[in-house]
Design a protein around this motif. Sequence first.
Motif, PDB file in Angstrom:
ATOM      1  N   ILE A   1     -10.119  -5.802  -0.954  1.00 55.73           N
ATOM      2  CA  ILE A   1      -9.300  -5.105   0.047  1.00 55.73           C
ATOM      3  C   ILE A   1      -9.861  -3.722   0.399  1.00 55.73           C
ATOM      4  O   ILE A   1     -10.070  -3.406   1.574  1.00 55.73           O
ATOM      5  N   ARG A   2     -10.114  -2.888  -0.599  1.00 59.04           N
ATOM      6  CA  ARG A   2     -10.500  -1.501  -0.301  1.00 59.04           C
ATOM      7  C   ARG A   2     -11.790  -1.446   0.514  1.00 59.04           C
ATOM      8  O   ARG A   2     -11.854  -0.774   1.558  1.00 59.04           O
TER       9      ARG A   2
ATOM     10  N   ILE B   1      -2.346  -3.806   5.751  1.00 56.97           N
ATOM     11  CA  ILE B   1      -3.597  -4.400   5.247  1.00 56.97           C
ATOM     12  C   ILE B   1      -3.974  -5.664   6.022  1.00 56.97           C
ATOM     13  O   ILE B   1      -5.110  -5.808   6.491  1.00 56.97           O
TER      14      ILE B   1
ATOM     15  N   CYS C   1       0.856  -1.195   0.000  1.00 63.26           N
ATOM     16  CA  CYS C   1       0.000   0.000   0.000  1.00 63.26           C
ATOM     17  C   CYS C   1       0.892   1.245   0.000  1.00 63.26           C
ATOM     18  O   CYS C   1       1.734   1.406   0.888  1.00 63.26           O
ATOM     19  N   PRO C   2       0.700   2.128  -0.982  1.00 63.49           N
ATOM     20  CA  PRO C   2       1.535   3.339  -1.025  1.00 63.49           C
ATOM     21  C   PRO C   2       1.328   4.238   0.185  1.00 63.49           C
ATOM     22  O   PRO C   2       2.169   5.097   0.481  1.00 63.49           O
ATOM     23  N   ASN C   3       0.242   4.046   0.902  1.00 67.23           N
ATOM     24  CA  ASN C   3      -0.028   4.866   2.085  1.00 67.23           C
ATOM     25  C   ASN C   3       0.278   4.123   3.390  1.00 67.23           C
ATOM     26  O   ASN C   3      -0.152   4.539   4.471  1.00 67.23           O
TER      27      ASN C   3
ATOM     28  N   LEU D   1     -11.348  -2.703   4.056  1.00 66.04           N
ATOM     29  CA  LEU D   1     -10.606  -1.765   4.907  1.00 66.04           C
ATOM     30  C   LEU D   1     -11.451  -0.555   5.272  1.00 66.04           C
ATOM     31  O   LEU D   1     -11.399  -0.058   6.406  1.00 66.04           O
TER      32      LEU D   1
ATOM     33  N   CYS E   1      -9.055   6.812  -1.495  1.00 70.84           N
ATOM     34  CA  CYS E   1      -8.526   6.248  -2.750  1.00 70.84           C
ATOM     35  C   CYS E   1      -9.712   5.885  -3.640  1.00 70.84           C
ATOM     36  O   CYS E   1     -10.646   5.227  -3.167  1.00 70.84           O
TER      37      CYS E   1
ATOM     38  N   VAL F   1      -0.783   1.362   4.728  1.00 68.62           N
ATOM     39  CA  VAL F   1      -1.802   0.686   5.527  1.00 68.62           C
ATOM     40  C   VAL F   1      -1.340  -0.758   5.779  1.00 68.62           C
ATOM     41  O   VAL F   1      -0.972  -1.459   4.835  1.00 68.62           O
TER      42      VAL F   1
ATOM     43  N   CYS G   1      -9.021   4.553   3.457  1.00 69.68           N
ATOM     44  CA  CYS G   1      -9.062   3.957   2.118  1.00 69.68           C
ATOM     45  C   CYS G   1     -10.160   4.599   1.266  1.00 69.68           C
ATOM     46  O   CYS G   1     -10.106   4.540   0.031  1.00 69.68           O
TER      47      CYS G   1
ATOM     48  N   CYS H   1      -8.060   0.720  -5.282  1.00 70.93           N
ATOM     49  CA  CYS H   1      -6.943   0.250  -4.467  1.00 70.93           C
ATOM     50  C   CYS H   1      -5.762  -0.125  -5.362  1.00 70.93           C
ATOM     51  O   CYS H   1      -5.934  -0.773  -6.392  1.00 70.93           O
ATOM     52  N   ALA H   2      -4.572   0.281  -4.924  1.00 67.55           N
ATOM     53  CA  ALA H   2      -3.353  -0.026  -5.687  1.00 67.55           C
ATOM     54  C   ALA H   2      -2.911  -1.470  -5.478  1.00 67.55           C
ATOM     55  O   ALA H   2      -1.964  -1.927  -6.106  1.00 67.55           O
TER      56      ALA H   2
ATOM     57  N   VAL I   1      -5.106   7.131   7.996  1.00 67.74           N
ATOM     58  CA  VAL I   1      -5.240   6.859   6.553  1.00 67.74           C
ATOM     59  C   VAL I   1      -6.620   6.255   6.294  1.00 67.74           C
ATOM     60  O   VAL I   1      -7.018   5.288   6.951  1.00 67.74           O
TER      61      VAL I   1
HETATM   62  S1  SF4 Z   1      -7.365   1.675  -0.809  1.00 65.43           S
HETATM   63 FE1  SF4 Z   1      -5.581   0.355  -1.088  1.00 65.43          FE
HETATM   64  S2  SF4 Z   1      -3.959   1.714  -1.822  1.00 65.43           S
HETATM   65 FE2  SF4 Z   1      -5.550   3.020  -0.948  1.00 65.43          FE
HETATM   66  S3  SF4 Z   1      -4.915   3.357   1.195  1.00 65.43           S
HETATM   67 FE3  SF4 Z   1      -6.293   1.575   1.169  1.00 65.43          FE
HETATM   68  S4  SF4 Z   1      -4.953  -0.186   0.986  1.00 65.43           S
HETATM   69 FE4  SF4 Z   1      -3.745   1.597   0.409  1.00 65.43          FE
END
Ligand code: SF4
Length: 378
Positions: free
Chosen positions: A366-367, A315, A309-311, A370, A353, A313, A350, A356-357, A348
């Motif tokens: 995932i997104r 996960i 995760c670029p931020n 989260l 975003c 997180v 999600c 999700c990257a 942070v």
């Molecule tokens: S959506 Fe994905 S890329 Fe964006 S902050 Fe959450 S885990 Fe990181």
Amino acid sequence: MKFNSSRRKFLKAGLILPAVGLVSTNDSYAFSKMPDNVAYRVLGKTGLKVSTVGSGVGIEPDPQVIARAIDLGVNYFDTARMYGNGSSERITGTALKGKRDKVILATKTDGRTKSDIFKDMEASLNALNTDYVDIYHLHSRDTPDTITDESVEACEMLKKEGKTRFIGVSTHDVHAVADHILKIGKFDVVQTTYSYAIGGAPLRQEAISRLYAAGIGMVAMKVIIAVAGFIPRDINLPKEGPLAAIKWVLLNPAISTTVPYTKNIAELEMNVRAMAEAYTPQDEKMLYTRNQEIRPLYCRMCYECKGKCPNNVPITDELRFLAYYDFGANFHQAQDNFRRLPEEIRSVHCSDCSSCAVQCPNGVDIRNRLIRAQVLFA
Ligand code: SF4
Ligand code: SF4
């Protein structure tokens, strides 16, 4: 590492394991008269004979469940200093009054320095109302750098002082820490995540086998969570799902005991049947079906997304906390864990975003998962 989504691979992960070597029920560690239908295995080089179904007393244990578990022949109890900020140990200590010699008691420390580990041990012994624990784990050590020389030295000193008989590591990523644990060569026990939903991952299986071969006693945790919970809410959960899930884990002879969290006596009485009953094709069908249902929802803790995760997180951690609630109905444990994350991580979102990257090879959304965790536990 790919999630074993095919029925064939699922079967391969569980059913072709070697036959289980049970310890005779006459070899009890703690009972003069054995309850029927209780199976014991030796916990690695500790030599302790542990009931194959133990008890994860969790954050809000019920003393009546603990008492009934002892009556039924369960002799392994697992708690941690941080569960409920000590309330889990306090309730367990009260429930074990007069019965301490009948059980094998494990607890865990999140301490990283000698001083914190010693402080935790004193607090644990006080809360548990005992002079010693049987196993003292370094808690939640998912990377080698979290098992430091200082923490190992502290554990060894506590062992020398008789405050713990054996020392261990509790981890969600056994593959990541197995080599480090073997290299250190001091630990007697490893407790790790292992279930039908995640156990088939080859690297996890291989790490467990290697530790077992080196004489480390293996304890499985999170064994029923993916089948015991409430999601998806529009399906009927199989009543005997937890029983089947424990039986699946016990197919692996490397696992000496399991520590399912049991909310009430009815669940406990069902779970202990896993010590005496065979794993059946019906069990396998039930678990396979459930595994498909939870595919986008339940993180398999494969750690493929670690650091992606670029931020920043974490996960897997946040998804694990969400599972405590969605699958374990344990909001307090989930929120408590989430709120221990550093402020900069908790800030942070999600939802900021648009997509999700990170892609999950096991199909977890995932997104959205989260976002749910971050909204629920903030
Ligand atoms: S959506 Fe994905 S890329 Fe964006 S902050 Fe959450 S885990 Fe990181
Ligand atoms: S979310 Fe991450 S840790 Fe969980 S199953 Fe997917 S890749 Fe593995």
